[in-house]
Scaffold this active site. Structure first.
Site, short mmCIF file in Angstrom:
data_model
loop_
_atom_site.label_atom_id
_atom_site.label_comp_id
_atom_site.label_asym_id
_atom_site.label_seq_id
_atom_site.Cartn_x
_atom_site.Cartn_y
_atom_site.Cartn_z
N LYS A 73 0.84 -1.20 0.00
CA LYS A 73 0.00 0.00 0.00
C LYS A 73 0.87 1.25 0.00
O LYS A 73 0.62 2.20 -0.74
CB LYS A 73 -0.92 0.01 1.24
CG LYS A 73 -2.11 -0.91 1.10
CD LYS A 73 -2.84 -1.07 2.43
CE LYS A 73 -3.93 -2.12 2.29
NZ LYS A 73 -4.53 -2.50 3.56
N GLN A 98 -5.12 -0.95 9.61
CA GLN A 98 -5.00 -2.31 9.06
C GLN A 98 -5.61 -3.32 10.04
O GLN A 98 -5.28 -3.34 11.23
CB GLN A 98 -3.52 -2.63 8.80
CG GLN A 98 -3.26 -3.99 8.20
CD GLN A 98 -3.84 -4.15 6.80
OE1 GLN A 98 -3.73 -3.25 5.96
NE2 GLN A 98 -4.47 -5.28 6.54
N ASP A 130 -11.49 3.18 3.85
CA ASP A 130 -11.84 1.76 3.80
C ASP A 130 -13.36 1.57 3.71
O ASP A 130 -13.83 0.46 3.46
CB ASP A 130 -11.33 1.04 5.07
CG ASP A 130 -10.16 0.12 4.77
OD1 ASP A 130 -9.98 -0.23 3.59
OD2 ASP A 130 -9.45 -0.24 5.72
#
Ligand code: NAD
Length: 298
Positions: A54, A98, A121
């Site tokens: 990422k 995460q 997200d």
């Protein structure tokens, strides 16, 4: 490469190119560069690999990457303080925590602490509610990636029957909301669904997001079905560790009309969509109107 195989690497690199172009135009107009903050807790090897990828891809598209790597033992309050700091940081347009987080931390509490406008997200309850109401929102990256693939290969899903296997908040449920918005008829299956095989046989399109290696077999699918395989499973074959999906790829390839491979199908789309979401999140934060997703992707 067989013309039945959907090249997720290629589609995702095209998206990243477009994100780079639009990000560059946004910078020229506002003098500001989108920033993506990634919070990684602990030493989970899979999470470390994802985060490394990422960060690399964030820098490649010209965005600023801000990383916070925290010890496994970090307290819930310390994490909340960090999210609050990032929420108020003008150099941060997107925040990604995460998953999975350590067991002593309430993940829902942390995810809901992220400002919805920085929730790249798409897991915040506000964004989930907007998605299901058909309103513009930040959408979870993996199902967004699957929907972009489906738009590319099948312009009109009206009247198509899509069977989604899996009902997680990360993939299955948001995938269903997106497909309803694309006028598909949607069936969501899960661990308690009876006779999954018969349900799959009625599908024009199958989206498999289960976490069981090679579960979907060719005798489950209709001739010419489209298969989107979200699964990423590490298995051992001939003493080697390899990645396989939730679909028996070699078996289904013969019968389906199109299929995403694992790796190289849905996986790379997830990171591309994270960057796309960071771009989309940046426009309102920089005081600019957000372009339509279709105008970015065309
Ligand atoms: P999850 O464990 O949260 O959900 C799995 C779902 O599968 C559940 O809803 C469960 O009800 C259903 N299920 C379990 N056993 C079943 C069975 N026998 N029959 C029917 N349904 C069953 O998993 P998730 O987070 O949704 O991820 C699913 C898969 O997708 C995993 O392999 C994961 O690694 C992968 N994944 C890939 C990406 C990507 O970027 N490509 C992103 C997220 C998840």
């Amino acid at each position: 490469m067989s013309d039945k195989i959907i090249d997720g690497k290629l589609i995702s690199s095209e998206i990243r190119e477009k994100v780079k172009k639009f990000g560059g135009q946004l910078k020229s107009k506002t003098g500001k560069v989108p920033g993506l903050a990634v919070v990684l807790v602990g030493e989970n090897p899979a999470s470390r690999v994802y985060v490394k990828n990422k960060i690399e891809k964030t820098i490649e598209v010209g965005f600023t990457s801000i990383e916070h790597k925290l010890n496994e033992k970090v307290s819930e309050n310390e994490l909340i303080d960090l999210v609050d700091k990032l929420n108020n940081d003008k150099n941060v347009q997107g925040i990604l925590v995460q998953l999975p987080l350590p067991k002593h931390v309430d993940s829902d509490k942390i995810l809901d602490r992220i400002k919805p406008e920085k929730d790249v997200d798409g897991f915040h309850a506000n964004n989930v509610g907007k998605l299901w109401s058909g309103l513009d929102s930040l959408v979870p990256c993996t199902p967004l990636g699957c929907s972009i693939i489906l738009k590319k290969i099948s312009k009109d899903l009206s009247g198509k029957h899509v069977v989604i296997i899996g009902r997680s908040n990360i993939v299955g449920k948001p995938m269903a909301a997106l497909l309803l918005g694309m006028n598909a008829t949607v069936t969501i299956c899960h661990s308690r669904t009876k006779d999954l095989e018969s349900v799959c046989k009625t599908a024009d399109i199958i989206v498999a997001a289960v976490g069981i290696p090679e579960m979907v077999k060719s005798y489950w699918i209709r001739e010419d079905a489209i298969i989107i395989d979200v699964g990423i499973n590490r298995v051992e074959r001939d003493e080697k560790k390899i990645l396989v999906g939730d679909v028996d790829y070699n078996d289904c390839l013969k019968k389906c009309s199109l299929i995403t491979p694992v790796p190289g199908g849905v996986g790379p789309m997830t990171i591309a969509c994270l960057l796309l979401n960071t771009l989309l999140a940046s426009y309102p934060q920089f005081g600019e109107p957000t372009p339509d997703l279709s105008s970015i992707l065309e």
